[in-house]
Design a protein around this motif. Structure first.
Motif, PDB file in Angstrom:
ATOM      1  N   PRO A  78       0.810  -1.228   0.000  1.00 51.30           N
ATOM      2  CA  PRO A  78       0.000   0.000   0.000  1.00 51.30           C
ATOM      3  C   PRO A  78       0.839   1.272   0.000  1.00 51.30           C
ATOM      4  O   PRO A  78       0.372   2.317  -0.442  1.00 51.30           O
ATOM      5  CB  PRO A  78      -0.817  -0.119   1.289  1.00 51.30           C
ATOM      6  CG  PRO A  78      -0.859  -1.577   1.571  1.00 51.30           C
ATOM      7  CD  PRO A  78       0.461  -2.115   1.118  1.00 51.30           C
ATOM      8  N   SER A  79       2.080   1.174   0.488  1.00 52.97           N
ATOM      9  CA  SER A  79       2.973   2.342   0.515  1.00 52.97           C
ATOM     10  C   SER A  79       4.129   2.167  -0.467  1.00 52.97           C
ATOM     11  O   SER A  79       5.236   2.639  -0.218  1.00 52.97           O
ATOM     12  CB  SER A  79       3.507   2.566   1.933  1.00 52.97           C
ATOM     13  OG  SER A  79       2.461   2.888   2.820  1.00 52.97           O
ATOM     14  N   ALA A  80       3.866   1.501  -1.573  1.00 54.70           N
ATOM     15  CA  ALA A  80       4.927   1.222  -2.546  1.00 54.70           C
ATOM     16  C   ALA A  80       5.586   2.499  -3.060  1.00 54.70           C
ATOM     17  O   ALA A  80       6.786   2.516  -3.347  1.00 54.70           O
ATOM     18  CB  ALA A  80       4.365   0.419  -3.711  1.00 54.70           C
ATOM     19  N   HIS A  81       4.815   3.568  -3.173  1.00 57.53           N
ATOM     20  CA  HIS A  81       5.361   4.820  -3.696  1.00 57.53           C
ATOM     21  C   HIS A  81       6.355   5.447  -2.728  1.00 57.53           C
ATOM     22  O   HIS A  81       7.150   6.310  -3.111  1.00 57.53           O
ATOM     23  CB  HIS A  81       4.238   5.814  -4.001  1.00 57.53           C
ATOM     24  CG  HIS A  81       3.377   6.144  -2.832  1.00 57.53           C
ATOM     25  ND1 HIS A  81       2.659   5.203  -2.119  1.00 57.53           N
ATOM     26  CD2 HIS A  81       3.111   7.342  -2.229  1.00 57.53           C
ATOM     27  CE1 HIS A  81       1.996   5.791  -1.142  1.00 57.53           C
ATOM     28  NE2 HIS A  81       2.246   7.093  -1.182  1.00 57.53           N
ATOM     29  N   ARG A  82       6.333   5.013  -1.455  1.00 64.52           N
ATOM     30  CA  ARG A  82       7.270   5.521  -0.451  1.00 64.52           C
ATOM     31  C   ARG A  82       8.394   4.526  -0.152  1.00 64.52           C
ATOM     32  O   ARG A  82       9.353   4.874   0.536  1.00 64.52           O
ATOM     33  CB  ARG A  82       6.522   5.833   0.854  1.00 64.52           C
ATOM     34  CG  ARG A  82       5.544   6.990   0.723  1.00 64.52           C
ATOM     35  CD  ARG A  82       4.881   7.321   2.042  1.00 64.52           C
ATOM     36  NE  ARG A  82       4.033   8.501   1.924  1.00 64.52           N
ATOM     37  CZ  ARG A  82       4.463   9.745   2.030  1.00 64.52           C
ATOM     38  NH1 ARG A  82       5.755   9.973   2.298  1.00 64.52           N
ATOM     39  NH2 ARG A  82       3.648  10.769   1.897  1.00 64.52           N
ATOM     40  N   ASN A  83       8.281   3.337  -0.668  1.00 69.05           N
ATOM     41  CA  ASN A  83       9.222   2.271  -0.361  1.00 69.05           C
ATOM     42  C   ASN A  83      10.306   2.182  -1.430  1.00 69.05           C
ATOM     43  O   ASN A  83      10.046   1.729  -2.551  1.00 69.05           O
ATOM     44  CB  ASN A  83       8.473   0.936  -0.264  1.00 69.05           C
ATOM     45  CG  ASN A  83       9.365  -0.204   0.185  1.00 69.05           C
ATOM     46  OD1 ASN A  83      10.578  -0.054   0.334  1.00 69.05           O
ATOM     47  ND2 ASN A  83       8.758  -1.354   0.392  1.00 69.05           N
ATOM     48  N   PRO A  84      11.549   2.570  -1.116  1.00 66.27           N
ATOM     49  CA  PRO A  84      12.616   2.535  -2.115  1.00 66.27           C
ATOM     50  C   PRO A  84      12.833   1.144  -2.709  1.00 66.27           C
ATOM     51  O   PRO A  84      13.255   1.022  -3.868  1.00 66.27           O
ATOM     52  CB  PRO A  84      13.857   2.991  -1.333  1.00 66.27           C
ATOM     53  CG  PRO A  84      13.310   3.785  -0.194  1.00 66.27           C
ATOM     54  CD  PRO A  84      12.010   3.123   0.163  1.00 66.27           C
ATOM     55  N   LYS A  85      12.522   0.100  -1.944  1.00 66.64           N
ATOM     56  CA  LYS A  85      12.731  -1.260  -2.436  1.00 66.64           C
ATOM     57  C   LYS A  85      11.770  -1.619  -3.573  1.00 66.64           C
ATOM     58  O   LYS A  85      12.019  -2.556  -4.321  1.00 66.64           O
ATOM     59  CB  LYS A  85      12.572  -2.260  -1.299  1.00 66.64           C
ATOM     60  CG  LYS A  85      13.650  -2.140  -0.224  1.00 66.64           C
ATOM     61  CD  LYS A  85      13.435  -3.171   0.880  1.00 66.64           C
ATOM     62  CE  LYS A  85      14.517  -3.036   1.955  1.00 66.64           C
ATOM     63  NZ  LYS A  85      14.318  -4.022   3.058  1.00 66.64           N
ATOM     64  N   GLU A  86      10.690  -0.869  -3.683  1.00 67.83           N
ATOM     65  CA  GLU A  86       9.715  -1.134  -4.736  1.00 67.83           C
ATOM     66  C   GLU A  86       9.983  -0.306  -5.992  1.00 67.83           C
ATOM     67  O   GLU A  86       9.223  -0.384  -6.958  1.00 67.83           O
ATOM     68  CB  GLU A  86       8.297  -0.835  -4.229  1.00 67.83           C
ATOM     69  CG  GLU A  86       7.803  -1.797  -3.167  1.00 67.83           C
ATOM     70  CD  GLU A  86       7.542  -3.184  -3.726  1.00 67.83           C
ATOM     71  OE1 GLU A  86       7.536  -3.350  -4.964  1.00 67.83           O
ATOM     72  OE2 GLU A  86       7.365  -4.119  -2.926  1.00 67.83           O
ATOM     73  N   LEU A  87      11.081   0.461  -5.981  1.00 68.03           N
ATOM     74  CA  LEU A  87      11.357   1.380  -7.081  1.00 68.03           C
ATOM     75  C   LEU A  87      12.732   1.130  -7.670  1.00 68.03           C
ATOM     76  O   LEU A  87      13.553   0.401  -7.098  1.00 68.03           O
ATOM     77  CB  LEU A  87      11.240   2.827  -6.585  1.00 68.03           C
ATOM     78  CG  LEU A  87       9.884   3.182  -5.950  1.00 68.03           C
ATOM     79  CD1 LEU A  87       9.949   4.547  -5.293  1.00 68.03           C
ATOM     80  CD2 LEU A  87       8.777   3.130  -6.998  1.00 68.03           C
ATOM     81  N   HIS A  88      12.998   1.747  -8.791  1.00 70.91           N
ATOM     82  CA  HIS A  88      14.286   1.593  -9.465  1.00 70.91           C
ATOM     83  C   HIS A  88      15.375   2.299  -8.666  1.00 70.91           C
ATOM     84  O   HIS A  88      15.160   3.390  -8.117  1.00 70.91           O
ATOM     85  CB  HIS A  88      14.208   2.179 -10.875  1.00 70.91           C
ATOM     86  CG  HIS A  88      15.306   1.733 -11.787  1.00 70.91           C
ATOM     87  ND1 HIS A  88      16.607   2.165 -11.653  1.00 70.91           N
ATOM     88  CD2 HIS A  88      15.289   0.874 -12.842  1.00 70.91           C
ATOM     89  CE1 HIS A  88      17.352   1.606 -12.597  1.00 70.91           C
ATOM     90  NE2 HIS A  88      16.590   0.812 -13.327  1.00 70.91           N
TER      91      HIS A  88
END
Length: 301
Positions: free
Chosen positions: A96-106
């Protein structure tokens, strides 16, 4: 320039401003060939209008451009809303907080330090989001705050992103996630998707700031597909002029709209609007980069 109704012309100048209108009479100026410093012929614009230029032509072109901006904003809104849903569903299913989670991003977005700012681009992006959330007076934000103390989940927070934030975030997503969204729109390469979103955002900003659109040469152009990659856009692949003018963005917008809403009438409305292009010396619809008989191409039919 022939001014047949001077009081009315003064009213237009007082309402729109001299410099805003002057951008619309620039195409009516005469040009001449001169020899440049390198010995080659070059075009020079001179401070004299073409024979037959009237003030009403300038106003008609201004009104045409205003309505053109509204058409583009309408199409861009459809794309923006669709992409918000795509991103929220894709990432929200994992976190739910993927946009804040660096691990979910490039890593280039979430981990690499930008030497200009001394921080990651993700943190700078989050700072802008936090400010949007703090200032928001939307009912859905008030409702969430009244019930929860956690950060807004992505499917709520994304409603506070403007197109620029959405485009930036899309470029910062993992490769696999970019591929997934590109595939949904039948785009063969993710770099086309991210390039197109940047270009569309640039056009959106032009429209939102009421700047001249019809014959602009946008500084952020969409990357053209290779010949054969996207058959509907093959005509764009080798048309350098179209690639550097408004038409390139119009073409990718239409391609995306066909996928989002196959029954879209945007092509028809755009064609009807160009049919109303002012009849005046020195200007033509083709200066927007639209090829001859563009409306008969498979992309638009």
């Amino acid at each position: 320039m022939n001014v047949t109704d001077e009081p009315r012309a003064i009213q237009y100048l007082e309402r729109m401003g001299y410099y805003r209108l002057s951008g619309y009479w620039y195409p009516f100026r005469q040009s001449r060939l001169i020899t440049g410093a390198d010995g080659r012929p070059t075009t020079q614009i001179i401070d004299q209008f073409r024979q037959g230029t009237e003030f009403r032509h300038v106003v008609e072109l201004y009104v045409f451009d205003k309505r053109l901006r509204l058409l583009f904003l309408d199409a861009i809104e459809r794309i923006e809303v669709a992409l918000r849903v795509d991103v929220a569903l894709l990432l929200g299913a994992r976190d739910p907080s993927a946009h804040r989670n660096p691990k979910e991003l490039h890593g280039h977005f979430a981990a690499k330090i930008n030497p200009r700012t001394g921080d990651t681009n993700h943190k700078a992006w989050l700072a802008r989001l936090d400010e949007n959330e703090r200032r928001s007076r939307e009912d859905f934000v008030k409702h969430f705050r009244a019930k929860y103390s956690s950060d807004l989940p992505i499917w709520i927070a994304i409603e506070l992103w403007d197109f620029g934030m959405l485009s930036t975030f899309l470029s910062g997503m993992k490769v696999a996630d970019q591929d997934a969204i590109a595939a949904k729109y039948n785009i063969p390469r993710r770099e086309l998707l991210t390039s197109w979103m940047r270009a569309i955002n640039h056009i959106r900003n032009i429209c939102a700031h009421h700047s001249r659109l019809w014959n602009c040469s946008p500084s952020d152009q969409p990357k053209p597909p290779r010949a054969g990659e996207i058959p509907l856009l093959d005509h764009l692949a080798n048309d350098t002029f179209a690639q550097t003018r408004l038409y390139a963005v119009a073409a990718v917008i239409q391609f995306l709209l066909r996928r989002i809403n196959p029954t879209t009438s945007w092509a028809t409305r755009l064609n009807e609007h160009f049919a109303s292009f002012p009849q005046a010396p020195g200007i033509a619809p083709g200066q927007s980069g639209f090829p001859a008989s563009w409306e008969t191409l498979p992309l638009w039919t």
